[in-house]
Design an enzyme around this catalytic site. Structure first.
Site, PDB file in Angstrom:
ATOM      1  N   LYS A 216       0.779  -1.315   0.221  1.00  0.00           N
ATOM      2  CA  LYS A 216       0.075  -0.073   0.055  1.00  0.00           C
ATOM      3  C   LYS A 216       0.739   1.307   0.007  1.00  0.00           C
ATOM      4  O   LYS A 216       0.321   2.299  -0.583  1.00  0.00           O
ATOM      5  CB  LYS A 216      -1.120  -0.032   1.290  1.00  0.00           C
ATOM      6  CG  LYS A 216      -0.311   0.042   2.544  1.00  0.00           C
ATOM      7  CD  LYS A 216      -1.127  -0.154   3.582  1.00  0.00           C
ATOM      8  CE  LYS A 216      -0.782  -0.072   4.900  1.00  0.00           C
ATOM      9  NZ  LYS A 216      -1.282  -0.828   6.032  1.00  0.00           N
TER      10      LYS A 216
ATOM     11  N   ARG B  53      -7.952  -0.888  17.100  1.00  0.00           N
ATOM     12  CA  ARG B  53      -8.263  -0.376  15.753  1.00  0.00           C
ATOM     13  C   ARG B  53      -9.360  -1.396  14.994  1.00  0.00           C
ATOM     14  O   ARG B  53     -10.475  -1.452  15.801  1.00  0.00           O
ATOM     15  CB  ARG B  53      -7.034  -0.116  14.774  1.00  0.00           C
ATOM     16  CG  ARG B  53      -7.299   0.636  13.479  1.00  0.00           C
ATOM     17  CD  ARG B  53      -6.225   0.915  12.592  1.00  0.00           C
ATOM     18  NE  ARG B  53      -5.874  -0.309  11.661  1.00  0.00           N
ATOM     19  CZ  ARG B  53      -4.924  -0.400  10.933  1.00  0.00           C
ATOM     20  NH1 ARG B  53      -4.155   0.587  10.624  1.00  0.00           N
ATOM     21  NH2 ARG B  53      -4.672  -1.487  10.166  1.00  0.00           N
TER      22      ARG B  53
HETATM   23  C1  LIG Z   1      -0.613  -1.613   6.514  1.00  0.00           C
HETATM   24  C2  LIG Z   1      -1.120  -2.851   7.418  1.00  0.00           C
HETATM   25  C3  LIG Z   1       0.002  -3.808   7.292  1.00  0.00           C
HETATM   26  C4  LIG Z   1       1.342  -3.659   7.092  1.00  0.00           C
HETATM   27  O1  LIG Z   1       1.885  -2.770   8.066  1.00  0.00           O
HETATM   28  P1  LIG Z   1       3.438  -2.533   8.286  1.00  0.00           P
HETATM   29  O2  LIG Z   1       3.656  -1.836   9.524  1.00  0.00           O
HETATM   30  O3  LIG Z   1       3.864  -1.746   7.041  1.00  0.00           O
HETATM   31  O4  LIG Z   1       4.214  -3.896   8.135  1.00  0.00           O
HETATM   32  C5  LIG Z   1      -0.278  -5.140   7.785  1.00  0.00           C
HETATM   33  N1  LIG Z   1      -1.709  -5.119   8.089  1.00  0.00           N
HETATM   34  C6  LIG Z   1      -2.875  -4.477   8.127  1.00  0.00           C
HETATM   35  C7  LIG Z   1      -3.906  -4.729   8.573  1.00  0.00           C
HETATM   36  C8  LIG Z   1      -2.327  -3.227   7.740  1.00  0.00           C
HETATM   37  O5  LIG Z   1      -3.151  -2.204   7.709  1.00  0.00           O
END
Ligand SMILES: *Cc1c(COP(=O)(O)O)cnc(C)c1O
Length: 356
Positions: free
Chosen positions: A36, A131
Site C-alpha cells: 500500500k 483499531r
Molecule cells: C498496513 C498494514 C499492514 C502492514 O503494516 P507495516 O507496518 O507496514 O508492516 C499489515 N496489516 C494491516 C491490516 C495493515 O493495515
C-alpha cells in the site's frame, strides 16, 4: 533538471524481502508483502513475489486491481475491511479480504452469491490496539455467522497491533490469538490454515519467540520497504534502509536572522513557533512541502537541518549558500513515504511508475 521526485531502488527492496522471507521461514512463518505504501506498484509486486512472499496485501482495492491489471498473478489480501460500496469489485478481484463487521460480512455474502462466487475472508480479532477487529468474546458468534453464509469461506484468522495505540505484540496477546484459533477449530470442526499475527511490529517477537503457537504468517510493509522495525523505529540488521530517497530542489538561499520581526500571531498551520535568537544563518528553501510529504519524518543529509515547513516550502539551515537548482536528498520514514508516494506533485522514479 528533474524536479521533485522520489527515487526507488527496487533491488534493495527485493533484497529486504528475500532476507525477511529467509529469516521467517525457519520459524514456520510465511510473509505477505504489503504494497500500500507504493500504491500497489506492479514493479514492487513482481519484486516481492520473486523474493518468495506467499501473497500480496494492500488496503485499497484500486491497488489490487492495478497489480492484477499489470499481470501480477499472486494471491492477494485486502488488508482493510471492504467498503460496502465496493463489494462487487472485492469479490471479482478474487482477493481474500480481512473482515471485522457482521453486516459487511452479510453484504459481502450477498455480493458473492449474486456473482456466483465464493469469497475468502480473514477474520481479524481485536487484541487491544483498538483499531480493527472482532472483540475476542464475539469471535465464535462471527464464525457461526459466516458458517451460515454460503458465499463466504474462512481463509484465515488474524490480528493487527501497533497501528493506533502502539500496543506491542507479546507472548501473551499472541497466545490469546492462538487459543482463539484452537477454540474455533474445536467448536466448529473447521481447520484454520492461515493465522496472520500482525504487521512489521511483530517481527521482533516472531523471530525471537520459541513458542509461536498457531501464528504462521506476518503481513510486512514497512520492514520490507524501509528495513525498519516500527515499534522503536530501529533499523533491522542486514537490511537496506535507504531504498527510497526524496530529492528536492533549492529555490532560495540567503543569510537571514533566526529571530522573526514584527507583531506575532499564528502561522498558517495554527502554530505559534518559538523564536530563539541564534543570530544570522544560511536559510535555504527547498521546493517541497506538506502537500508532498510528512516533513517531520524526513532524514536530512549532513550539513542540512530542517527548521520548518509549510504547504510548499521546506526551510532548512545549511552551512553555506546552496545554489538554486541544487538538489538535496532526504531519507524517508514510513509516514513520509506514504505521503510522498501519494502526492501528485512528486515524480516517481521510472522503474516504479512504468515497469511491470
Ligand atoms: C498496513 C498494514 C499492514 C502492514 O503494516 P507495516 O507496518 O507496514 O508492516 C499489515 N496489516 C494491516 C491490516 C495493515 O493495515
Amino acid at each position: 533538471m528533474n524536479g521533485l521526485r522520489i527515487e526507488v531502488d527496487i533491488d534493495k527492496v527485493a533484497d529486504n524481502a528475500r532476507a525477511l522471507v529467509a529469516q521467517a521461514a525457519p520459524q514456520g512463518i510465511s510473509i505477505t508483502g504489503v504494497t500500500k505504501a507504493m500504491l500497489g506498484s506492479p514493479a514492487l509486486a513482481h519484486a516481492l513475489t520473486a523474493a518468495g512472499v506467499v501473497a500480496l496485501g494492500d488496503s485499497r482495492i484500486e491497488n489490487i486491481e492495478r497489480m492484477q491489471g499489470a499481470g501480477v498473478d499472486a494471491p492477494m489480501l485486502l488488508t482493510r475491511s471492504p467498503m460496502p460500496s465496493q463489494l462487487e469489485r472485492v469479490v471479482c478481484s478474487g482477493a481474500t479480504s480481512v473482515n471485522t463487521d457482521v453486516d459487511v460480512l452479510s453484504m459481502l455474502n450477498a455480493s458473492a452469491t449474486s456473482l456466483g462466487r465464493t469469497h475468502d475472508v480473514m477474520i481479524m480479532v481485536e487484541l487491544g490496539d483498538l483499531r480493527e477487529g472482532v472483540m475476542p468474546e464475539l469471535l465464535h458468534d462471527t464464525v457461526r455467522h459466516i458458517a451460515g453464509l454460503s458465499g463466504l469461506r474462512i481463509g484465515g484468522i488474524g490480528a493487527n497491533l501497533a497501528c493506533r495505540n502502539g500496543i506491542a505484540p507479546t507472548d501473551e496477546n499472541m497466545a490469546t490469538l492462538s487459543k482463539l484459533v484452537d477454540s474455533v477449530e474445536e467448536t466448529f470442526g473447521v481447520r484454520v490454515d492461515v493465522v496472520s499475527g500482525g504487521n512489521s511490529a511483530n517481527l521482533d517477537w516472531a523471530l525471537k519467540s520459541d513458542d509461536l503457537g498457531r501464528i504462521n504468517n506476518l503481513r510486512l510493509g514497512e520492514a520490507v520497504l524501509l528495513g525498519c522495525e516500527p515499534l522503536q523505529r530501529r533499523p533491522l540488521s542486514g537490511l537496506h534502509t535507504d531504498a527510497f530517497v526524496l530529492v528536492a530542489e533549492v529555490i532560495e538561499s540567503a543569510r537571514k536572522p533566526t529571530k522573526p520581526w514584527g507583531q506575532s500571531g499564528q502561522n498558517s498551520f495554527g502554530e505559534t513557533p518559538g523564536t530563539e535568537d541564534r543570530g544570522t544563518i544560511w536559510q535555504t528553501i527547498l521546493a517541497v512541502g506538506r502537500q508532498d510529504t510528512d516533513i517531520d519524518d524526513l532524514g536530512s543529509p549532513d550539513g542540512v537541518e530542517i527548521l520548518a515547513g509549510s504547504s510548499d516550502h521546506l526551510i532548512v539551515e545549511t552551512r553555506d549558500r546552496f545554489h538554486p537548482g541544487e538538489e538535496v536528498r532526504f531519507q524517508l520514514g514510513y509516514s513520509a513515504l506514504l505521503r510522498t508516494m501519494t502526492s501528485p506533485f512528486v515524480r516517481r522514479s521510472h522503474s516504479v511508475l512504468h515497469s511491470t
